[in-house]
Design a protein around this motif. Sequence first.
Motif, PDB file in Angstrom:
ATOM      1  N   THR A   6      -9.273   2.779   3.248  1.00 24.39           N
ATOM      2  CA  THR A   6      -8.398   3.566   4.098  1.00 24.39           C
ATOM      3  C   THR A   6      -6.991   2.985   4.031  1.00 24.39           C
ATOM      4  O   THR A   6      -6.792   1.850   3.561  1.00 24.39           O
ATOM      5  N   ARG A   7      -6.034   3.730   4.520  1.00 27.61           N
ATOM      6  CA  ARG A   7      -4.665   3.238   4.581  1.00 27.61           C
ATOM      7  C   ARG A   7      -4.588   1.955   5.421  1.00 27.61           C
ATOM      8  O   ARG A   7      -3.906   0.988   5.055  1.00 27.61           O
ATOM      9  N   GLU A   8      -5.325   1.920   6.522  1.00 28.33           N
ATOM     10  CA  GLU A   8      -5.299   0.765   7.411  1.00 28.33           C
ATOM     11  C   GLU A   8      -5.920  -0.464   6.737  1.00 28.33           C
ATOM     12  O   GLU A   8      -5.424  -1.591   6.912  1.00 28.33           O
ATOM     13  N   ASP A   9      -7.009  -0.251   5.981  1.00 31.28           N
ATOM     14  CA  ASP A   9      -7.626  -1.355   5.240  1.00 31.28           C
ATOM     15  C   ASP A   9      -6.613  -2.009   4.309  1.00 31.28           C
ATOM     16  O   ASP A   9      -6.480  -3.241   4.258  1.00 31.28           O
ATOM     17  N   LEU A  10      -5.917  -1.196   3.551  1.00 31.73           N
ATOM     18  CA  LEU A  10      -4.998  -1.715   2.541  1.00 31.73           C
ATOM     19  C   LEU A  10      -3.845  -2.482   3.184  1.00 31.73           C
ATOM     20  O   LEU A  10      -3.413  -3.523   2.672  1.00 31.73           O
ATOM     21  N   ARG A  11      -3.364  -1.991   4.315  1.00 33.69           N
ATOM     22  CA  ARG A  11      -2.298  -2.716   5.024  1.00 33.69           C
ATOM     23  C   ARG A  11      -2.799  -4.070   5.508  1.00 33.69           C
ATOM     24  O   ARG A  11      -2.107  -5.092   5.381  1.00 33.69           O
ATOM     25  N   ALA A  12      -4.012  -4.101   6.064  1.00 30.60           N
ATOM     26  CA  ALA A  12      -4.564  -5.360   6.569  1.00 30.60           C
ATOM     27  C   ALA A  12      -4.784  -6.356   5.434  1.00 30.60           C
ATOM     28  O   ALA A  12      -4.505  -7.555   5.576  1.00 30.60           O
ATOM     29  N   LEU A  13      -5.271  -5.875   4.295  1.00 29.54           N
ATOM     30  CA  LEU A  13      -5.519  -6.754   3.154  1.00 29.54           C
ATOM     31  C   LEU A  13      -4.210  -7.311   2.603  1.00 29.54           C
ATOM     32  O   LEU A  13      -4.120  -8.504   2.269  1.00 29.54           O
ATOM     33  N   ALA A  14      -3.192  -6.477   2.528  1.00 30.64           N
ATOM     34  CA  ALA A  14      -1.889  -6.950   2.048  1.00 30.64           C
ATOM     35  C   ALA A  14      -1.318  -8.002   2.996  1.00 30.64           C
ATOM     36  O   ALA A  14      -0.791  -9.029   2.554  1.00 30.64           O
ATOM     37  N   ASP A  15      -1.445  -7.773   4.290  1.00 28.65           N
ATOM     38  CA  ASP A  15      -0.941  -8.742   5.271  1.00 28.65           C
ATOM     39  C   ASP A  15      -1.665 -10.082   5.167  1.00 28.65           C
ATOM     40  O   ASP A  15      -1.089 -11.128   5.477  1.00 28.65           O
ATOM     41  N   ALA A  16      -2.921 -10.055   4.718  1.00 27.05           N
ATOM     42  CA  ALA A  16      -3.725 -11.276   4.638  1.00 27.05           C
ATOM     43  C   ALA A  16      -3.517 -12.051   3.343  1.00 27.05           C
ATOM     44  O   ALA A  16      -4.040 -13.155   3.204  1.00 27.05           O
ATOM     45  N   GLY A  17      -2.782 -11.476   2.383  1.00 29.79           N
ATOM     46  CA  GLY A  17      -2.503 -12.218   1.160  1.00 29.79           C
ATOM     47  C   GLY A  17      -3.009 -11.596  -0.114  1.00 29.79           C
ATOM     48  O   GLY A  17      -2.781 -12.150  -1.206  1.00 29.79           O
ATOM     49  N   PHE A  18      -3.701 -10.456  -0.055  1.00 29.36           N
ATOM     50  CA  PHE A  18      -4.049  -9.753  -1.285  1.00 29.36           C
ATOM     51  C   PHE A  18      -2.759  -9.196  -1.892  1.00 29.36           C
ATOM     52  O   PHE A  18      -1.872  -8.731  -1.159  1.00 29.36           O
ATOM     53  N   THR A  19      -2.646  -9.250  -3.225  1.00 27.52           N
ATOM     54  CA  THR A  19      -1.408  -8.821  -3.873  1.00 27.52           C
ATOM     55  C   THR A  19      -1.588  -7.611  -4.785  1.00 27.52           C
ATOM     56  O   THR A  19      -0.614  -6.927  -5.092  1.00 27.52           O
ATOM     57  N   ARG A  20      -2.813  -7.362  -5.248  1.00 28.78           N
ATOM     58  CA  ARG A  20      -3.070  -6.260  -6.184  1.00 28.78           C
ATOM     59  C   ARG A  20      -4.344  -5.543  -5.781  1.00 28.78           C
ATOM     60  O   ARG A  20      -5.252  -6.150  -5.216  1.00 28.78           O
TER      61      ARG A  20
END
Length: 436
Positions: A136-150
């Motif tokens: 989901t859009r929210e999942d991707l935002r949370a993952l990016a905030d946690a340090g995922f880059t790609r």
Amino acid sequence: MSPAQPDGARWPADGALSPGLVEAECARPLSLYVHVPFCRVRCGYCDFNTYTVGFGPGAQIGDYAPSVLAEASLAARVMAEAGLPERAARTVFFGGGTPTMLDAAELIAILEGLRARVGIDEGAEVTLEANPDTVTREDLRALADAGFTRVSFGMQSAVARILATLDRTHTPERVPQVVEWAKDAGLATSVDLIYGTPGESLADWEASLRAALSYDSEHMSAYALVVEEGTKMGAQVSRGELPTPDPDDEAAKYELADALLGEAGYAWYEISNFARATASDRASGLPSTTFEHASRHNLAYWRDWDWWGFGPGAHSHVGKARWWNVKNPGAYAGRVRAGGSPAAAGEILGAQERELERVMLGLRTSEGVELDGLPGVAPRDEAVGGTFGRASAGGRVAALIADGLIDGVAAVSGRAVLTLRGRLLADYVTRELMGY
């Protein structure tokens, strides 16, 4: 079922590595791979170690993170006791299976746990594979905030009937939506494509390529379909329900991919992987392996870095040692939670094996490999201009150039770099350069 694990030697129950086998040096980088074995549906062509059901505590969605982190604690201890220096991982890759079957909180817990136990470099590339219909859009935002880059999306095709043949569950319309969500979250994006599906025409493949290009991702992968024994598709082909993929058709589709991606500003850096070139990439004049959008984790394998694979069935490679974990998720969870190694077996690579792998893997990249010292190549003969015109088996290098398999200009400079035709026959070129 996935094919059986390779044969190997019995591995120590505590996972210990002999200091003499790990080639301890700070300059040897470390990568981490996390295998998530869960899928919503098992695709008919897939022979990976994946499952659509759970296997009890520590081996199911919702409580998988503690098992991975128990192995991470083991990894940190084993490497330290073997005399390896502390090395923060330069790349981390979550693959599967479908990693996004785990919710964002569980994925983040694994990443944070790896950072605490093994260490992750501040500028590390952290990649997540995802099916388009499991984020989901929210999942991707949370993952990016946690340090995922790609994030690497399994697009496979833009043609609905081809997706159906592959047993994919997403629709073509879903892919551009999730790519846009990932970009909005600040994540770099990649899309993975498969060519050669039974029933796929050249026009179907071109449509998929052009659709993928329209999403403007920084990276694209194009893999030839391999029909594996033991899969649903393998059974369908053997019964005559689906045609066997044609190697000539797949070669034509690879050539089309190379042409269209090249026109769009992408460059191959590994046979199946293409990175979009930036202005500074083009100005540098360096091989595309150095491009900003080339996957550093992909290159870790081709460059023979150390890597530790976490999860059932995952493979690891540290120094001269290689091992692989038990495949059953329940058995894996039981071993790591008891404090032991989940390794099923392993092997110690000899000098000859390591040299073959160095050449085979290096040749798959746009950097190629040095010709000097290869078993199938004699020293430079100055009488022929230092062009490796005389090789130990009747001028192998000259023949490879004449056949259009390696680049002649690069060979004069002392490197074997595959041409487009050579990429299609990379195994043959490897055998020639190794003197087989």
